[in-house]
Design a protein around this motif. Structure first.
Motif, mmCIF file in Angstrom:
data_model
loop_
_atom_site.group_PDB
_atom_site.id
_atom_site.type_symbol
_atom_site.label_atom_id
_atom_site.label_comp_id
_atom_site.label_asym_id
_atom_site.label_seq_id
_atom_site.Cartn_x
_atom_site.Cartn_y
_atom_site.Cartn_z
ATOM 1 N N VAL A 155 37.455 52.979 57.369
ATOM 2 C CA VAL A 155 38.834 52.693 56.982
ATOM 3 C C VAL A 155 39.117 51.211 57.074
ATOM 4 N N ARG A 156 38.706 50.591 58.189
ATOM 5 C CA ARG A 156 38.935 49.156 58.344
ATOM 6 C C ARG A 156 38.182 48.364 57.281
ATOM 7 N N SER A 157 36.974 48.790 56.967
ATOM 8 C CA SER A 157 36.202 48.100 55.938
ATOM 9 C C SER A 157 36.885 48.197 54.575
ATOM 10 N N LEU A 158 37.396 49.402 54.252
ATOM 11 C CA LEU A 158 38.077 49.587 52.974
ATOM 12 C C LEU A 158 39.363 48.764 52.908
ATOM 13 N N MET A 159 40.073 48.673 54.032
ATOM 14 C CA MET A 159 41.302 47.886 54.069
ATOM 15 C C MET A 159 41.015 46.401 53.875
ATOM 16 N N GLY A 160 39.830 45.968 54.302
ATOM 17 C CA GLY A 160 39.481 44.565 54.190
ATOM 18 C C GLY A 160 38.869 44.180 52.857
ATOM 19 N N LEU A 161 38.596 45.166 52.003
ATOM 20 C CA LEU A 161 37.938 44.880 50.728
ATOM 21 C C LEU A 161 38.685 43.863 49.856
ATOM 22 N N PRO A 162 40.013 43.947 49.747
ATOM 23 C CA PRO A 162 40.704 42.986 48.869
ATOM 24 C C PRO A 162 40.518 41.527 49.292
ATOM 25 N N THR A 163 40.201 41.281 50.569
ATOM 26 C CA THR A 163 40.017 39.905 51.036
ATOM 27 C C THR A 163 38.549 39.499 51.059
ATOM 28 N N ASP A 164 37.667 40.393 50.650
ATOM 29 C CA ASP A 164 36.229 40.112 50.698
ATOM 30 C C ASP A 164 35.831 39.187 49.554
ATOM 31 N N TYR A 165 35.020 38.169 49.866
ATOM 32 C CA TYR A 165 34.617 37.210 48.848
ATOM 33 C C TYR A 165 33.840 37.889 47.718
ATOM 34 N N GLY A 166 33.050 38.896 48.043
ATOM 35 C CA GLY A 166 32.296 39.603 47.019
ATOM 36 C C GLY A 166 33.198 40.313 46.018
ATOM 37 N N VAL A 167 34.315 40.857 46.502
ATOM 38 C CA VAL A 167 35.271 41.513 45.614
ATOM 39 C C VAL A 167 35.946 40.480 44.715
ATOM 40 N N VAL A 168 36.281 39.316 45.295
ATOM 41 C CA VAL A 168 36.873 38.237 44.501
ATOM 42 C C VAL A 168 35.902 37.810 43.398
#
Length: 210
Positions: A155-168
């Motif tokens: 859950v914490r990992s999924l919540m942090g996805l929008p701030t992940d450089y790889g997602v950007v």
């Protein structure tokens, strides 16, 4: 995904005899080319895919340099410095290049949209400097890094996805669809700003406890 891919790069580049610092410079080169293309080439679908691939390879190589260092028995202070300087470069230059690309090639309804990547540049820079300063001050006080680390969960990992450089990085596959990209990038910026706004008081409280 950058670390598993980075392991493959690390094994291959170690066999080729590259040093960790050389891997860092190759990583910076891939990232820099992607950044320059955003600011200089007319927006298109193919450009978005190329930029994503360049940034993704640069990101994986950014993970590979440390793994090459461990394969060779450990890194150096100079190598860590170089790695952080390259990280600082891409944290601020990527959103600024996006701003230039928006201004030159996107059919923006209003120039105020240019504030979105500029705000992201500020937020990512503050986050990066804060994280580095956290580690520096804790080390000066003799606090083990693991002491301040929280637990991890899906859950914490999924919540942090929008701030992940790889997602950007992956968001740039939408570069050829300006209206869609602007909305997605604005949402990623909002997530980053929210993360920094929540993190700063927490980090400050930890510094007070030190």
């Amino acid at each position: 995904m950058n670390r598993p891919v980075g392991r493959v790069f690390a094994a291959a580049l170690n066999e080729l005899g590259l040093t960790p610092n050389q891997v860092s410079l190759v990583s910076a080169a891939f990232t820099a080319v992607g950044i320059v293309l955003l600011a200089t080439v007319h927006a298109s679908v193919w450009l978005g895919v190329v930029v994503w691939l360049l940034l993704a390879v640069g990101y994986a190589l950014d993970s590979a340099d440390g793994q090459v260092a461990r394969l060779r028995g450990g890194g150096s202070v100079a190598g860590e410095w170089l790695d952080h300087v390259i990280d600082a470069f891409k944290a601020v230059c990527l959103p600024l290049a996006a701003a230039v690309g928006w201004y030159r090639f996107f059919p923006l309804e209003h120039d105020s949209w240019l504030l979105v990547p500029l705000v992201l540049a500020v937020a990512t820079t503050v986050e990066f400097f804060g994280m580095i300063l956290n580690d520096l001050l804790k080390a000066r006080q003799g606090v083990p890094q693991a002491t301040e680390q929280g637990g991890s969960s899906i859950v914490r990992s999924l919540m942090g996805l929008p701030t992940d450089y790889g997602v950007v990085c992956f968001s740039f596959v939408l570069w050829g669809f300006p209206r869609v990209f602007v909305i997605v990038y604005a949402l990623l910026t909002l997530a980053e700003v929210a993360y920094v706004a929540l993190a700063l008081p927490t980090w400050f409280a930890r510094m007070r406890r030190l």
